[in-house]
Design a protein around this motif. Structure first.
Motif, mmCIF file in Angstrom:
data_model
loop_
_atom_site.group_PDB
_atom_site.id
_atom_site.type_symbol
_atom_site.label_atom_id
_atom_site.label_comp_id
_atom_site.label_asym_id
_atom_site.label_seq_id
_atom_site.Cartn_x
_atom_site.Cartn_y
_atom_site.Cartn_z
ATOM 1 N N GLY A 59 10.497 1.264 -9.632
ATOM 2 C CA GLY A 59 9.843 1.774 -10.823
ATOM 3 C C GLY A 59 8.344 1.810 -10.632
ATOM 4 O O GLY A 59 7.643 2.619 -11.216
ATOM 5 N N ASP A 60 7.825 0.923 -9.802
ATOM 6 C CA ASP A 60 6.461 0.940 -9.289
ATOM 7 C C ASP A 60 6.579 0.872 -7.772
ATOM 8 O O ASP A 60 7.659 0.606 -7.241
ATOM 9 N N GLY A 61 5.477 1.115 -7.087
ATOM 10 C CA GLY A 61 5.516 1.096 -5.631
ATOM 11 C C GLY A 61 4.966 -0.190 -5.053
ATOM 12 O O GLY A 61 4.028 -0.779 -5.590
ATOM 13 N N TYR A 62 5.574 -0.639 -3.979
ATOM 14 C CA TYR A 62 5.021 -1.714 -3.169
ATOM 15 C C TYR A 62 4.699 -1.070 -1.828
ATOM 16 O O TYR A 62 5.593 -0.564 -1.135
ATOM 17 N N ILE A 63 3.403 -1.016 -1.480
ATOM 18 C CA ILE A 63 2.974 -0.270 -0.298
ATOM 19 C C ILE A 63 2.338 -1.179 0.743
ATOM 20 O O ILE A 63 1.878 -2.281 0.427
ATOM 21 N N THR A 64 2.329 -0.681 1.963
ATOM 22 C CA THR A 64 1.601 -1.326 3.041
ATOM 23 C C THR A 64 0.462 -0.391 3.440
ATOM 24 O O THR A 64 0.619 0.829 3.436
ATOM 25 N N VAL A 65 -0.676 -0.983 3.752
ATOM 26 C CA VAL A 65 -1.861 -0.222 4.133
ATOM 27 C C VAL A 65 -2.416 -0.845 5.416
ATOM 28 O O VAL A 65 -2.547 -2.069 5.497
ATOM 29 N N ALA A 66 -2.714 -0.003 6.394
ATOM 30 C CA ALA A 66 -3.365 -0.457 7.621
ATOM 31 C C ALA A 66 -4.535 0.480 7.897
ATOM 32 O O ALA A 66 -4.378 1.699 7.847
ATOM 33 N N VAL A 67 -5.703 -0.108 8.149
ATOM 34 C CA VAL A 67 -6.920 0.664 8.353
ATOM 35 C C VAL A 67 -7.589 0.226 9.649
ATOM 36 O O VAL A 67 -7.666 -0.979 9.928
ATOM 37 N N GLU A 68 -8.066 1.193 10.414
ATOM 38 C CA GLU A 68 -8.968 0.940 11.534
ATOM 39 C C GLU A 68 -10.073 1.970 11.425
ATOM 40 O O GLU A 68 -9.797 3.160 11.313
ATOM 41 N N SER A 69 -11.313 1.504 11.422
ATOM 42 C CA SER A 69 -12.441 2.425 11.268
ATOM 43 C C SER A 69 -13.655 1.880 12.007
ATOM 44 O O SER A 69 -14.241 0.888 11.579
ATOM 45 N N ARG A 70 -13.977 2.517 13.112
ATOM 46 C CA ARG A 70 -15.179 2.171 13.884
ATOM 47 C C ARG A 70 -15.269 0.683 14.211
ATOM 48 O O ARG A 70 -16.309 0.050 14.050
ATOM 49 N N GLY A 71 -14.161 0.108 14.646
ATOM 50 C CA GLY A 71 -14.158 -1.293 15.051
ATOM 51 C C GLY A 71 -13.782 -2.274 13.955
ATOM 52 O O GLY A 71 -13.522 -3.440 14.236
ATOM 53 N N PHE A 72 -13.736 -1.836 12.718
ATOM 54 C CA PHE A 72 -13.310 -2.690 11.621
ATOM 55 C C PHE A 72 -11.846 -2.386 11.325
ATOM 56 O O PHE A 72 -11.420 -1.242 11.405
ATOM 57 N N SER A 73 -11.079 -3.413 10.980
ATOM 58 C CA SER A 73 -9.673 -3.171 10.686
ATOM 59 C C SER A 73 -9.183 -4.157 9.638
ATOM 60 O O SER A 73 -9.764 -5.221 9.434
ATOM 61 N N GLY A 74 -8.103 -3.762 8.978
ATOM 62 C CA GLY A 74 -7.500 -4.619 7.977
ATOM 63 C C GLY A 74 -6.125 -4.112 7.579
ATOM 64 O O GLY A 74 -5.789 -2.946 7.811
ATOM 65 N N ARG A 75 -5.345 -5.008 7.001
ATOM 66 C CA ARG A 75 -4.003 -4.684 6.511
ATOM 67 C C ARG A 75 -3.850 -5.281 5.121
ATOM 68 O O ARG A 75 -4.459 -6.304 4.817
ATOM 69 N N ASN A 76 -3.011 -4.648 4.318
ATOM 70 C CA ASN A 76 -2.753 -5.166 2.983
ATOM 71 C C ASN A 76 -1.376 -4.703 2.545
ATOM 72 O O ASN A 76 -0.921 -3.634 2.942
ATOM 73 N N ASP A 77 -0.729 -5.491 1.729
ATOM 74 C CA ASP A 77 0.541 -5.150 1.091
ATOM 75 C C ASP A 77 0.332 -5.397 -0.392
ATOM 76 O O ASP A 77 -0.092 -6.489 -0.774
ATOM 77 N N LEU A 78 0.613 -4.405 -1.221
ATOM 78 C CA LEU A 78 0.313 -4.570 -2.636
ATOM 79 C C LEU A 78 1.096 -3.594 -3.507
ATOM 80 O O LEU A 78 1.677 -2.621 -3.023
ATOM 81 N N HIS A 79 1.089 -3.879 -4.799
ATOM 82 C CA HIS A 79 1.765 -3.036 -5.781
ATOM 83 C C HIS A 79 0.822 -1.959 -6.306
ATOM 84 O O HIS A 79 -0.371 -2.208 -6.481
ATOM 85 N N VAL A 80 1.386 -0.792 -6.569
ATOM 86 C CA VAL A 80 0.671 0.272 -7.262
ATOM 87 C C VAL A 80 1.564 0.764 -8.393
ATOM 88 O O VAL A 80 2.791 0.832 -8.256
ATOM 89 N N ALA A 81 0.946 1.070 -9.527
ATOM 90 C CA ALA A 81 1.686 1.532 -10.698
ATOM 91 C C ALA A 81 2.313 2.898 -10.422
ATOM 92 O O ALA A 81 1.746 3.724 -9.699
ATOM 93 N N ALA A 82 3.466 3.134 -11.018
ATOM 94 C CA ALA A 82 4.214 4.374 -10.799
ATOM 95 C C ALA A 82 3.364 5.611 -11.076
ATOM 96 O O ALA A 82 3.324 6.546 -10.273
ATOM 97 N N GLY A 83 2.663 5.631 -12.209
ATOM 98 C CA GLY A 83 1.866 6.804 -12.580
ATOM 99 C C GLY A 83 0.758 7.090 -11.578
ATOM 100 O O GLY A 83 0.523 8.240 -11.204
#
Length: 133
Positions: free
Chosen positions: A20-44
């Motif tokens: 009913g809402d989303g649980y997403i994974t995010v992975a970022v790499e940008s010019r030597g910086f990086s990070g990961r996150n797992d979190l909820h986002v509202a359906a709308g």
């Protein structure tokens, strides 16, 4: 997953679960910086991001924006960068890490440009199509 890249910079977003809402994974790499996150986002918010991404792919106008319930934890913008057709991918993701009696904020801010042809691939991601309003 939805993957946007330029050289060694990349953003990957995937829908892990939908209840009913989303649980997403995010992975970022940008010019030597990086990070990961797992979190909820509202359906709308999630559905608007998906439909806006499809609209951006068709028209190269407007923006697709994805935020979490707590905007400091996730804010992704995909939008035209210039009048030449380049697309900007920018934003941030972060969270608090509890250590002993203190919480520390960990985050990554990012920004890079992609060729608009990557939006064609993004528009074919199954969860983007399924959740576009």
């Amino acid at each position: 997953p939805l993957r946007l890249t330029y050289g060694t910079s990349s953003l990957e977003v995937d829908l892990a679960t939908w209840d009913g809402d989303g649980y997403i994974t995010v992975a970022v790499e940008s010019r030597g910086f990086s990070g990961r996150n797992d979190l909820h986002v509202a359906a709308g918010t999630f559905k608007l991001f998906c439909s806006s991404l499809l609209s951006l792919q068709r028209t190269l106008k407007g923006e697709a924006r994805l935020t979490s319930a707590m905007p400091e934890e996730l804010d992704i913008i995909v939008a035209p960068a210039d009048g030449l057709g380049h697309i900007v991918v920018k934003g941030h993701t972060g969270y608090h890490v509890q250590m002993a009696h203190t919480a520390y904020w960990h985050a990554v801010h990012f920004g890079f440009q992609i060729e608009p042809s990557q939006l064609d691939t993004a528009a074919k991601v199954p969860w983007v199509i399924e959740h576009a309003v």
